[in-house]
Scaffold this motif. Sequence first.
Motif, PDB file in Angstrom:
ATOM      1  N   LEU A 154      -0.769 -13.041   4.615  1.00 27.16           N
ATOM      2  CA  LEU A 154       0.304 -12.528   5.456  1.00 27.16           C
ATOM      3  C   LEU A 154       0.069 -11.061   5.820  1.00 27.16           C
ATOM      4  N   GLY A 155      -0.551 -10.322   4.922  1.00 23.26           N
ATOM      5  CA  GLY A 155      -0.825  -8.905   5.178  1.00 23.26           C
ATOM      6  C   GLY A 155      -1.760  -8.673   6.352  1.00 23.26           C
ATOM      7  N   THR A 156      -2.558  -9.655   6.722  1.00 19.80           N
ATOM      8  CA  THR A 156      -3.443  -9.494   7.886  1.00 19.80           C
ATOM      9  C   THR A 156      -2.652  -9.465   9.185  1.00 19.80           C
ATOM     10  N   GLN A 157      -1.401  -9.883   9.159  1.00 21.88           N
ATOM     11  CA  GLN A 157      -0.591  -9.959  10.376  1.00 21.88           C
ATOM     12  C   GLN A 157       0.221  -8.693  10.627  1.00 21.88           C
ATOM     13  N   LEU A 158       0.316  -7.817   9.630  1.00 23.17           N
ATOM     14  CA  LEU A 158       1.122  -6.603   9.770  1.00 23.17           C
ATOM     15  C   LEU A 158       0.426  -5.445   9.080  1.00 23.17           C
ATOM     16  N   GLY A 159      -0.256  -4.617   9.871  1.00 18.86           N
ATOM     17  CA  GLY A 159      -0.988  -3.488   9.309  1.00 18.86           C
ATOM     18  C   GLY A 159      -0.064  -2.440   8.713  1.00 18.86           C
ATOM     19  N   GLY A 160      -0.478  -1.889   7.578  1.00 19.39           N
ATOM     20  CA  GLY A 160       0.280  -0.822   6.931  1.00 19.39           C
ATOM     21  C   GLY A 160       1.485  -1.287   6.147  1.00 19.39           C
ATOM     22  N   ALA A 161       1.693  -2.591   6.034  1.00 20.79           N
ATOM     23  CA  ALA A 161       2.849  -3.093   5.284  1.00 20.79           C
ATOM     24  C   ALA A 161       2.642  -2.889   3.783  1.00 20.79           C
ATOM     25  N   ASP A 162       3.718  -2.678   3.077  1.00 18.46           N
ATOM     26  CA  ASP A 162       3.692  -2.494   1.627  1.00 18.46           C
ATOM     27  C   ASP A 162       3.799  -3.857   0.950  1.00 18.46           C
ATOM     28  N   LEU A 163       2.831  -4.182   0.083  1.00 16.39           N
ATOM     29  CA  LEU A 163       2.834  -5.464  -0.625  1.00 16.39           C
ATOM     30  C   LEU A 163       3.420  -5.282  -2.016  1.00 16.39           C
ATOM     31  N   ARG A 164       4.415  -6.095  -2.339  1.00 10.06           N
ATOM     32  CA  ARG A 164       5.037  -6.026  -3.665  1.00 10.06           C
ATOM     33  C   ARG A 164       5.205  -7.436  -4.232  1.00 10.06           C
ATOM     34  N   THR A 165       5.202  -7.491  -5.558  1.00 13.05           N
ATOM     35  CA  THR A 165       5.431  -8.779  -6.221  1.00 13.05           C
ATOM     36  C   THR A 165       6.617  -8.657  -7.168  1.00 13.05           C
ATOM     37  N   ASP A 166       7.263  -9.767  -7.409  1.00 13.84           N
ATOM     38  CA  ASP A 166       8.417  -9.832  -8.313  1.00 13.84           C
ATOM     39  C   ASP A 166       8.129 -10.913  -9.348  1.00 13.84           C
ATOM     40  N   ALA A 167       7.945 -10.464 -10.603  1.00 13.89           N
ATOM     41  CA  ALA A 167       7.580 -11.409 -11.662  1.00 13.89           C
ATOM     42  C   ALA A 167       8.661 -12.461 -11.885  1.00 13.89           C
ATOM     43  N   GLY A 168       9.920 -12.110 -11.627  1.00 14.55           N
ATOM     44  CA  GLY A 168      10.995 -13.060 -11.869  1.00 14.55           C
ATOM     45  C   GLY A 168      11.336 -13.925 -10.667  1.00 14.55           C
ATOM     46  N   ARG A 169      10.590 -13.774  -9.602  1.00 18.43           N
ATOM     47  CA  ARG A 169      10.863 -14.529  -8.379  1.00 18.43           C
ATOM     48  C   ARG A 169      10.450 -15.989  -8.552  1.00 18.43           C
ATOM     49  N   LYS A 170      11.289 -16.903  -8.093  1.00 18.01           N
ATOM     50  CA  LYS A 170      10.989 -18.326  -8.184  1.00 18.01           C
ATOM     51  C   LYS A 170      10.537 -18.861  -6.828  1.00 18.01           C
ATOM     52  N   GLY A 171       9.697 -19.864  -6.866  1.00 16.54           N
ATOM     53  CA  GLY A 171       9.204 -20.445  -5.624  1.00 16.54           C
ATOM     54  C   GLY A 171       8.018 -19.682  -5.074  1.00 16.54           C
ATOM     55  N   ALA A 172       7.436 -20.213  -3.996  1.00 11.73           N
ATOM     56  CA  ALA A 172       6.232 -19.616  -3.409  1.00 11.73           C
ATOM     57  C   ALA A 172       6.502 -18.928  -2.076  1.00 11.73           C
ATOM     58  N   ASP A 173       7.761 -18.914  -1.620  1.00  9.28           N
ATOM     59  CA  ASP A 173       8.085 -18.288  -0.329  1.00  9.28           C
ATOM     60  C   ASP A 173       7.826 -16.786  -0.368  1.00  9.28           C
ATOM     61  N   LEU A 174       7.492 -16.247   0.792  1.00 12.04           N
ATOM     62  CA  LEU A 174       7.287 -14.801   0.946  1.00 12.04           C
ATOM     63  C   LEU A 174       8.381 -14.233   1.847  1.00 12.04           C
TER      64      LEU A 174
END
Length: 220
Positions: A154-174
Motif C-alpha cells: 500500500l505504501g507504493t501508492q502514497l509517497g511520504g506516508a507514515d507507516l505504523r502498526t498496532d500490535a492489538g489490532r485484529k484482522g488484516a485490514d489496513l
Amino acid sequence: MSMLTPPGMGGRYRITGDTYPRMRPPRRRVRLVAVVVASAAVLGLTGWGTLQLIDVFSGDGNPAAGSAADCRLKAAAAPAARVEALPAPGRIRVNVYNATQRTGLAKDTADQLRKRGFRIGAVGNAPKQFDKKVKGTGLLLGPAAARDTSLRVLGTQLGGADLRTDAGRKGADLDLVIGDAFKGLTRQASADQALTRLSAPASAAPASPSARTKKGCAAQ
C-alpha cells in the motif's frame, strides 16, 4: 735482515724483515658460496610464485570454490532464509479515512485505489484520534504482521506516508488516513514501478562475498 719461519706455517711462508703477510681465505670460495645462496633464494621465490598461480587458476584460493564438504557445512550452519511473498493488491482491503477539512478526499481516493486493484472497506471521516492531526501526506495503519507485507504494498501508492502498526489490532485490514499535505496518490506508472522493485527477488542486488561463496557452492 734475518729470515724467520713463523710456527705452524710448515715452512710455506717466509718472512723477511718485520713485515707479516695478510692471511685471508681464497676469494673463489667466498664467491662460490654467495652464488649458491643467491641461486637457492631465486629458486625458492620461483617455486612460491608458481604455487600461487596454480592456486589462482585452479580456484583453491577462492572461497567460492570450496570443496563439497565445506559447502555442506556452511549450508548446515547458515540460518534458514525467511522469505515472505508480498500479497497482490487484490488481496488487500483498505479503509480510507479523511483527516483534513477538505471534503470528498476519502471517496475520490478510495475510487482510485479500487481502480488499481485494491479492495475497499470503510470510507469516511477519520476517527477522532486522527481527525485534523495528520500533518503529512497520510498515515498507513495495520496489524504488526502487515509491516513487511501488505503495508509496504500500500505504501507504493502514497509517497511520504507514515507507516505504523498496532500490535492489538485484529484482522488484516489496513487504514489509509489522508493528511493535510495530501495532494493525491502516487502516479500510476510510478506506483507500478515501485511495486515491481518491491517484488523483485533479492538476487537482483549486487552479490556480497557470502553470496558469491554460496554461488560457488551451488555450482558444484
